[in-house]
Design a protein around this motif. Structure first.
Motif, PDB file in Angstrom:
ATOM      1  N   MET A  83     -41.688 -81.880 -97.855  1.00 51.90           N
ATOM      2  CA  MET A  83     -41.155 -80.309 -96.693  1.00 51.90           C
ATOM      3  C   MET A  83     -41.752 -79.341 -95.882  1.00 51.90           C
ATOM      4  SD  MET A  83     -37.501 -79.960 -99.204  1.00 51.90           S
ATOM      5  CE  MET A  83     -36.698 -78.070 -98.256  1.00 51.90           C
ATOM      6  N   VAL A  84     -43.345 -78.846 -96.986  1.00 55.29           N
ATOM      7  CA  VAL A  84     -44.092 -78.463 -96.148  1.00 55.29           C
ATOM      8  C   VAL A  84     -44.845 -78.922 -95.255  1.00 55.29           C
ATOM      9  CG1 VAL A  84     -45.977 -77.424 -96.816  1.00 55.29           C
ATOM     10  CG2 VAL A  84     -44.228 -76.601 -98.029  1.00 55.29           C
ATOM     11  N   THR A  85     -45.058 -80.487 -95.626  1.00 56.94           N
ATOM     12  CA  THR A  85     -46.007 -81.026 -94.658  1.00 56.94           C
ATOM     13  C   THR A  85     -45.099 -81.126 -93.640  1.00 56.94           C
ATOM     14  OG1 THR A  85     -46.845 -81.722 -96.311  1.00 56.94           O
ATOM     15  CG2 THR A  85     -47.187 -83.455 -94.313  1.00 56.94           C
ATOM     16  N   ILE A  86     -44.084 -81.630 -93.338  1.00 56.62           N
ATOM     17  CA  ILE A  86     -42.420 -81.440 -92.306  1.00 56.62           C
ATOM     18  C   ILE A  86     -42.359 -81.069 -90.960  1.00 56.62           C
ATOM     19  CG2 ILE A  86     -40.909 -82.272 -91.615  1.00 56.62           C
ATOM     20  CD1 ILE A  86     -39.797 -84.656 -94.037  1.00 56.62           C
ATOM     21  N   ALA A  87     -42.623 -79.544 -92.308  1.00 68.12           N
ATOM     22  CA  ALA A  87     -42.318 -78.419 -91.426  1.00 68.12           C
ATOM     23  C   ALA A  87     -43.313 -78.192 -90.713  1.00 68.12           C
ATOM     24  CB  ALA A  87     -41.743 -77.385 -92.316  1.00 68.12           C
ATOM     25  N   ASN A  88     -44.580 -77.767 -91.177  1.00 68.40           N
ATOM     26  CA  ASN A  88     -45.926 -77.592 -90.098  1.00 68.40           C
ATOM     27  C   ASN A  88     -46.253 -78.402 -89.245  1.00 68.40           C
ATOM     28  OD1 ASN A  88     -47.334 -75.556 -92.217  1.00 68.40           O
ATOM     29  ND2 ASN A  88     -47.490 -76.949 -93.853  1.00 68.40           N
ATOM     30  N   ASN A  89     -46.164 -79.702 -89.660  1.00 71.64           N
ATOM     31  CA  ASN A  89     -46.474 -80.538 -88.261  1.00 71.64           C
ATOM     32  C   ASN A  89     -45.068 -80.919 -87.254  1.00 71.64           C
ATOM     33  OD1 ASN A  89     -48.686 -81.895 -88.909  1.00 71.64           O
ATOM     34  ND2 ASN A  89     -47.826 -82.541 -91.082  1.00 71.64           N
ATOM     35  N   TRP A  90     -43.976 -79.850 -87.523  1.00 70.06           N
ATOM     36  CA  TRP A  90     -43.413 -79.797 -87.173  1.00 70.06           C
ATOM     37  C   TRP A  90     -43.756 -78.596 -85.897  1.00 70.06           C
ATOM     38  CZ3 TRP A  90     -37.419 -81.266 -87.768  1.00 70.06           C
ATOM     39  CH2 TRP A  90     -36.707 -80.959 -86.006  1.00 70.06           C
ATOM     40  N   MET A  91     -44.188 -77.425 -86.869  1.00 68.38           N
ATOM     41  CA  MET A  91     -44.471 -76.843 -85.669  1.00 68.38           C
ATOM     42  C   MET A  91     -45.424 -76.230 -85.082  1.00 68.38           C
ATOM     43  SD  MET A  91     -46.174 -72.653 -88.363  1.00 68.38           S
ATOM     44  CE  MET A  91     -44.805 -73.104 -88.332  1.00 68.38           C
ATOM     45  N   ILE A  92     -47.211 -77.226 -85.677  1.00 66.68           N
ATOM     46  CA  ILE A  92     -47.940 -77.621 -84.777  1.00 66.68           C
ATOM     47  C   ILE A  92     -47.461 -78.666 -82.845  1.00 66.68           C
ATOM     48  CG2 ILE A  92     -49.940 -80.289 -84.667  1.00 66.68           C
ATOM     49  CD1 ILE A  92     -50.400 -79.069 -87.931  1.00 66.68           C
ATOM     50  N   GLY A  93     -46.334 -79.539 -83.434  1.00 67.95           N
ATOM     51  CA  GLY A  93     -45.817 -80.098 -82.078  1.00 67.95           C
ATOM     52  C   GLY A  93     -45.478 -79.165 -81.411  1.00 67.95           C
ATOM     53  N   ILE A  94     -44.951 -78.352 -81.726  1.00 62.80           N
ATOM     54  CA  ILE A  94     -43.868 -77.453 -80.780  1.00 62.80           C
ATOM     55  C   ILE A  94     -44.969 -76.461 -80.183  1.00 62.80           C
ATOM     56  CG2 ILE A  94     -42.156 -75.550 -80.576  1.00 62.80           C
ATOM     57  CD1 ILE A  94     -41.350 -78.346 -80.775  1.00 62.80           C
ATOM     58  N   PHE A  95     -46.564 -76.050 -81.349  1.00 63.82           N
ATOM     59  CA  PHE A  95     -46.891 -74.441 -80.661  1.00 63.82           C
ATOM     60  C   PHE A  95     -47.473 -74.684 -79.572  1.00 63.82           C
ATOM     61  CE2 PHE A  95     -50.297 -75.016 -84.126  1.00 63.82           C
ATOM     62  CZ  PHE A  95     -51.221 -74.622 -83.574  1.00 63.82           C
ATOM     63  N   HIS A  96     -48.394 -76.236 -79.589  1.00 62.49           N
ATOM     64  CA  HIS A  96     -49.118 -76.125 -78.667  1.00 62.49           C
ATOM     65  C   HIS A  96     -48.832 -77.174 -77.500  1.00 62.49           C
ATOM     66  CE1 HIS A  96     -52.655 -77.715 -80.860  1.00 62.49           C
ATOM     67  NE2 HIS A  96     -51.935 -77.488 -82.066  1.00 62.49           N
ATOM     68  N   THR A  97     -47.655 -77.180 -76.855  1.00 61.49           N
ATOM     69  CA  THR A  97     -46.727 -76.544 -76.104  1.00 61.49           C
ATOM     70  C   THR A  97     -46.401 -75.786 -75.519  1.00 61.49           C
ATOM     71  OG1 THR A  97     -45.741 -78.703 -76.533  1.00 61.49           O
ATOM     72  CG2 THR A  97     -44.945 -77.776 -74.877  1.00 61.49           C
ATOM     73  N   TYR A  98     -46.262 -74.776 -76.464  1.00 59.87           N
ATOM     74  CA  TYR A  98     -45.331 -72.988 -76.226  1.00 59.87           C
ATOM     75  C   TYR A  98     -46.196 -72.192 -75.851  1.00 59.87           C
ATOM     76  CZ  TYR A  98     -42.860 -69.471 -77.369  1.00 59.87           C
ATOM     77  OH  TYR A  98     -42.159 -67.901 -77.245  1.00 59.87           O
ATOM     78  N   GLN A  99     -47.990 -71.682 -76.885  1.00 58.29           N
ATOM     79  CA  GLN A  99     -48.511 -70.910 -76.221  1.00 58.29           C
ATOM     80  C   GLN A  99     -49.669 -71.518 -75.259  1.00 58.29           C
ATOM     81  OE1 GLN A  99     -51.622 -71.403 -78.904  1.00 58.29           O
ATOM     82  NE2 GLN A  99     -52.258 -73.377 -79.026  1.00 58.29           N
ATOM     83  N   ALA A 100     -49.559 -72.694 -74.330  1.00 53.98           N
ATOM     84  CA  ALA A 100     -50.047 -73.017 -72.810  1.00 53.98           C
ATOM     85  C   ALA A 100     -49.018 -73.532 -72.135  1.00 53.98           C
ATOM     86  CB  ALA A 100     -50.469 -75.013 -73.973  1.00 53.98           C
ATOM     87  N   GLU A 101     -47.776 -73.629 -71.979  1.00 51.26           N
ATOM     88  CA  GLU A 101     -47.212 -72.772 -70.571  1.00 51.26           C
ATOM     89  C   GLU A 101     -47.036 -70.883 -70.582  1.00 51.26           C
ATOM     90  OE1 GLU A 101     -43.713 -74.776 -71.959  1.00 51.26           O
ATOM     91  OE2 GLU A 101     -42.932 -73.881 -73.874  1.00 51.26           O
ATOM     92  N   LEU A 102     -47.670 -70.454 -71.217  1.00 50.62           N
ATOM     93  CA  LEU A 102     -46.859 -68.757 -71.321  1.00 50.62           C
ATOM     94  C   LEU A 102     -48.203 -68.585 -70.446  1.00 50.62           C
ATOM     95  CD1 LEU A 102     -46.211 -68.222 -74.649  1.00 50.62           C
ATOM     96  CD2 LEU A 102     -44.852 -68.292 -72.557  1.00 50.62           C
ATOM     97  N   TYR A 103     -49.543 -69.120 -69.857  1.00 49.08           N
ATOM     98  CA  TYR A 103     -50.874 -68.199 -69.093  1.00 49.08           C
ATOM     99  C   TYR A 103     -50.223 -68.878 -68.037  1.00 49.08           C
ATOM    100  CZ  TYR A 103     -51.762 -65.799 -73.239  1.00 49.08           C
ATOM    101  OH  TYR A 103     -51.603 -65.121 -74.310  1.00 49.08           O
ATOM    102  N   PRO A 104     -50.328 -68.064 -66.647  1.00 49.59           N
ATOM    103  CA  PRO A 104     -50.726 -69.637 -65.734  1.00 49.59           C
ATOM    104  C   PRO A 104     -51.940 -69.982 -65.785  1.00 49.59           C
ATOM    105  CG  PRO A 104     -51.812 -67.194 -65.206  1.00 49.59           C
ATOM    106  CD  PRO A 104     -50.946 -66.952 -66.479  1.00 49.59           C
ATOM    107  N   THR A 105     -51.969 -71.280 -64.684  1.00 51.41           N
ATOM    108  CA  THR A 105     -53.278 -71.855 -64.537  1.00 51.41           C
ATOM    109  C   THR A 105     -54.647 -71.955 -64.153  1.00 51.41           C
ATOM    110  OG1 THR A 105     -51.950 -73.887 -63.358  1.00 51.41           O
ATOM    111  CG2 THR A 105     -53.958 -74.413 -63.108  1.00 51.41           C
ATOM    112  N   ARG A 106     -54.732 -70.575 -63.688  1.00 51.91           N
ATOM    113  CA  ARG A 106     -56.479 -70.400 -63.314  1.00 51.91           C
ATOM    114  C   ARG A 106     -57.042 -69.714 -64.673  1.00 51.91           C
ATOM    115  NH1 ARG A 106     -52.159 -66.822 -60.862  1.00 51.91           N
ATOM    116  NH2 ARG A 106     -51.977 -65.105 -62.023  1.00 51.91           N
ATOM    117  N   ILE A 107     -56.208 -69.032 -65.883  1.00 51.05           N
ATOM    118  CA  ILE A 107     -56.766 -68.594 -66.483  1.00 51.05           C
ATOM    119  C   ILE A 107     -56.235 -69.102 -68.566  1.00 51.05           C
ATOM    120  CG2 ILE A 107     -56.922 -66.991 -65.484  1.00 51.05           C
ATOM    121  CD1 ILE A 107     -54.802 -65.668 -67.171  1.00 51.05           C
ATOM    122  N   ARG A 108     -55.414 -70.857 -67.896  1.00 49.90           N
ATOM    123  CA  ARG A 108     -55.028 -70.606 -69.104  1.00 49.90           C
ATOM    124  C   ARG A 108     -55.438 -71.227 -70.040  1.00 49.90           C
ATOM    125  NH1 ARG A 108     -51.988 -74.598 -66.978  1.00 49.90           N
ATOM    126  NH2 ARG A 108     -50.537 -72.939 -66.462  1.00 49.90           N
ATOM    127  N   ALA A 109     -57.252 -71.974 -69.806  1.00 51.44           N
ATOM    128  CA  ALA A 109     -57.749 -72.712 -70.887  1.00 51.44           C
ATOM    129  C   ALA A 109     -58.848 -71.576 -71.810  1.00 51.44           C
ATOM    130  CB  ALA A 109     -58.695 -73.988 -70.473  1.00 51.44           C
TER     131      ALA A 109
END
Length: 474
Positions: free
Chosen positions: A383-409
């Motif tokens: 359960m811990v492993t599944i939840a941790n990796n579900w979190m990984i699958g979402i937060f990598h998308t989430y944080q990348a979409e919150l900033y504009p292209t010019r300063i994203r990285a």
């Protein structure tokens, strides 16, 4: 008919590359691009999670001790983890800006070469200090690569499927975890051709240096990045080629483009347009604080648990052989988290998925720490492993979409660096708690960090599903 075609062509020339990309339907071509980028991430995660599965081999060989005599004791296994995450911290906070300056494709290639080569060299080290040095170098390369993969995928894919493609990439990437677990289970107890099994596990992880030359062929540079750098002609040529592939694959004409939005499309040579201090102004300030808190705390669950599972099980009195076997069984559930993230990425708000995952880790983690029954250990560990990796699958998308292209990285590199910073110390804190108070105390620490995530993301996290990157940049 001819005049209508001319008008349509004229509209396409005037539309931004971002608007043109966002109108494209999901296709096999996009899945292929995502898989190729994810291959770079596959070796990153193999390298990151490898530490957990070779830990008992490193300790049994006498190279490291399970516990530590004090902070930054190089003879303790925690220093093996700490050196790696220190390198990732340097890579994310100091070097992530190279992706904004030099482009996603070139940095993706160089970073993969750096960490693959460093891992190969590390496999032959015989002292803790030398091993830590090369793990640090590998960490630098992976720190840069993680940010590049996130930004690369978010910029190449259309907004209506952005979360699903990113979660799909994480699914591909996370197959590396059960792979390294199974390889370690098979090899760590052995000595082959004079080399201990854990060394072979590291050598296998360095194969990415060879594969990169095949992976990078045919990968386009991010058109959004090119456009943000004023290289509009190159960007349009790449989008022309992508559109041509999509039309040929679907056999249908493309939909009309959505109206362009000004904030992310304004000339990047305008005063201050690319300065990283933008992340501390306007709507980005709140996002930066929220993501910094999230990243600092998420490593307690992902690496405080993931990197220590065999040692935690061994500390419960379970033999080395059984610890590796149980760890392998728990690791096999890793892709289920990514599958959950992929299925739900566009169906439920990403912020609430992060909150839900943190709650599961907090509760199941404490239960894992208290249990001694093998079945219960496997259930709560999974359960811990599944939840941790579900979190990984979402937060990598989430944080990348919150900033504009010019300063994203650069911006994502900064907030993500907090996870690398906390990871340097998590290993030492886990080792100290394990030595002084046992396994349950480790999970009290992990659970506390998860509740910080619940509050930070639940209160301050914006909604992002189905919104164009340019709209989120306003």
């Amino acid at each position: 008919m001819y005049m209508e075609q001319e008008i349509g062509d004229s509209h396409e020339v005037e539309a931004s590359v971002s608007a043109r990309l966002d109108r494209l339907p999901p296709t096999r071509y996009f899945r292929g691009l995502v898989v190729r980028i994810a291959i770079g991430g596959w070796f990153e995660f193999y390298d990151m999670f490898m530490a957990a599965y070779i830990s008992l081999g490193l300790i049994a060989s006498g190279l490291y001790h399970a516990t530590t005599k004090g902070l930054f004791d190089v003879d303790g296994f925690a220093s093996f983890l700490g050196a790696f995450f220190a390198g990732m911290f340097v890579g994310t906070i100091a070097l992530s800006g190279f992706s904004d300056r030099l482009g996603r494709r070139s940095v993706f290639t160089v970073a993969m070469l750096v960490y693959s080569t460093a891992t190969f060299v590390a496999a032959f080290q015989t002292s803790p200090l030398a091993m830590d040095l090369w793990r640090f170098v590998a960490g630098v390369g992976i720190g840069v690569q993680l940010i590049t993969v996130d930004t690369y995928i978010s910029e190449l894919t259309p907004h209506h499927a952005r979360g699903r493609y990113a979660a799909f990439s994480i699914l591909v990437i996370l197959t590396s975890v059960p792979t390294v677990a199974i390889v370690s289970w098979a090899l760590v107890p052995l000595t082959l051709f004079g080399l201990e099994g854990w060394r072979w596990v590291m050598i296998i992880g360095s194969v990415g240096a060879v594969l990169i030359w095949f992976v990078r062929r045919g990968l386009p540079e991010s058109p959004r990045w090119l456009e943000s750098r004023g290289r509009a002609d190159e960007a349009r040529r790449i989008v022309d080629a992508i559109e041509d592939r999509v039309v040929r694959e679907t056999g249908r004409a493309l939909a009309s483009t959505a109206p362009d939005l000004a904030p992310d499309l304004a000339p990047d040579n305008a005063p201050g347009r690319r300065t990283w201090t933008q992340m501390w102004r306007g709507p980005y300030l709140r996002r930066t604080i929220m993501l910094s808190l999230f990243n600092f705390c998420q490593t307690f669950g992902v690496y405080g648990f993931g990197a220590w599972v065999p040692v935690l099980l061994y500390s419960k009195g379970i033999t080395i052989t059984h610890s590796l076997f149980y760890t392998m069984l728990i690791a096999v559930t890793t892709p289920l988290g990514a599958i959950g993230a992929m299925v739900c990425a566009e169906r439920f708000q990403r912020k609430w998925q992060l909150v839900g995952c943190a709650i599961v880790v907090a509760c199941a983690g404490v239960a894992f720490g208290l249990e001694h029954n093998p079945i219960a250990i496997l259930v709560f560990g999974s359960m811990v492993t599944i939840a941790n990796n579900w979190m990984i699958g979402i937060f990598h998308t989430y944080q990348a979409e919150l900033y504009p292209t010019r300063i994203r990285a650069r911006a994502v590199g900064f907030v993500f660096s907090w996870s690398r910073f906390s990871s340097i110390f998590v290993g030492f804190w886990v080792a100290a708690l394990l030595k002084g108070y046992g396994v349950p105390a480790v999970f009290v620490l992990i659970s506390s960090a998860m509740w910080v995530i619940v509050v930070a993301v639940g209160v301050f996290g914006p909604r992002t599903n189905g919104i164009r990157l340019e709209e989120l940049s306003q």
